[in-house]
Design an enzyme around this catalytic site. Sequence first.
Site, PDB file in Angstrom:
ATOM      1  N   GLU A 286       0.904  -3.932   3.490  1.00 44.99           N
ATOM      2  CA  GLU A 286       1.958  -3.276   2.260  1.00 44.99           C
ATOM      3  C   GLU A 286       2.547  -4.566   1.864  1.00 44.99           C
ATOM      4  OE1 GLU A 286       0.870  -0.522   0.362  1.00 44.99           O
ATOM      5  OE2 GLU A 286       0.381   1.420   2.152  1.00 44.99           O
ATOM      6  N   CYS A 320       8.329  -3.446  -4.401  1.00 47.64           N
ATOM      7  CA  CYS A 320       7.223  -3.785  -4.296  1.00 47.64           C
ATOM      8  C   CYS A 320       6.317  -3.144  -5.830  1.00 47.64           C
ATOM      9  CB  CYS A 320       6.370  -3.286  -3.364  1.00 47.64           C
ATOM     10  SG  CYS A 320       6.440  -1.643  -2.452  1.00 47.64           S
TER      11      CYS A 320
END
Length: 527
Positions: A286, A320
């Site tokens: 990720e 993110c």
Amino acid sequence: MSLFRLAATTTRVPATRYMSSLLVNQPEYGWLKDIGIGEVNDGVYNGSWGGNGKIIESISPINEQPIAKVREGTLADYESVVSASVEASKMWRMTPAPVRGEVIRQVGEQLRSKLEPLGKLVSLEMGKILPEGIGEVQEAVDIADYATGLSRMLNGKVIPSERPGHMMLEQWHPLGVIGVITAFNFPVAPYFWNFTIASVCGNACFWKGAPSTPLSHIACTRLVAEVLEANNLPGGLSGLVTGGTDIGEAIVDDSRVNLVSFTGSCEVGKKVGTKVQSRFGKMILELGGNNAITVMEDADIGMLVPAVCFASFGTAGQRCTTTRRLICHSSLIEEVVPRLAKAYGQINIGDPLVKGNLCGPLHTTGAVESYRAAIEEAKSLGGKIEVGGNVLHGRYVEPTIITGLPHDCDLVKRETFAPILYVLPHNSFEEAVSINNEVAQGLSSSIFTKNTEYIFRWVGPEGADSGIANVNIPTNGAEIGGAFGGEKETGGGRESGSDAWKQYCRRATCTVNYSKSLPLAQGIDFS
């Protein structure tokens, strides 16, 4: 003159004020002791608490004061944690999945019982505002609830066999040991995305969090450990080892760690992926996300403005899924940019623990320098600072909107982990999609439109090439029910909901012959 409201509570506390004391000893932070945080905290758990590494201080980005101290782990401590997880996995894989789910249900209840103090700790140690800190812990609670239900739905398949008297089955079995490496910006939720789902699938886990947020990891692990101990279960089912790069490298290189789940930068993620693949391990990556919101000519501007604000300066631009690019139809830029600038001017920047402040500090001084460098580079390239652009004091910066830069310049295509939004014009759906997809990452994208053709093209194969493709909502704020993750240099991993649980399992196709003959597939005859 700056448009921003600098809250009085952001005044930096003089270093001499608490020079001889930790925040944990200050009365206003007494709640830290309610979640087991003391002056010096062991950073290793393998069924018992310890740690033989150096003692570090966890520094709050709010006031740059030390919160408490942590005794980190060594490579020998790491060995003890992994060994405990290997042993624990052997009994856990044989435990019925619904029984495993009941344990995870109890973990969720433990987290729920300490929701507010854990949320405060996240805010104090990471720097996000309190509603976001509490929301992150709530996400951990929610995924525990989800995993509890999932424990009764880990279904395989019965597949028709072409041979008489045969049956084909597809089964999913646990991998064994899962090593979870998490980042500073979400110091709680990502571990529980992994641990709860992997655990009901029958795996043992251990956690190596960011070195700058160790207290959040310790407080959460204490709650999990209480549940394990209450159920007479080994601590190796959810271990913890705090530390630096040496611990991370050991995890990546260790063939006993069947799957490495890594959250972090694209640069480090590439190295992690290469090393894990070299030993044929499994991984969930990720990584970064240079996310964009596309604005079509028919967009609802009333919906758009608050969505962009939340997505671009929430968590001080350190998610993110933060929106970093606004790909706006050229006919709307003269309306959208002033409205965004006005909204930005209403932001209270200050202590994230104080109600009403909407933007806290950047997490590190390095992040402040990255912000400053990006602003200066934008100016040198001819960019116009529409609002913001200044470092205030300490680690507090102004959320910034920049216009006038080419959509394909290196600065715009490079992710800067700070609250900077680049506004980029487009004149057609096709051009907007091209700009959206031209960056290296592919985490989250969103479009604002009422046009059904645009909507279905956007979420279809010719549209956004990201793992998350939204319509009329921002790029951040994903729900646990869907698989979370992205494409391209975002890493391709998926966590949380949907069928992400399969990543923590190995698939076995089983053919059972219950007849008294031995027919072969494809009609082959060896008689």
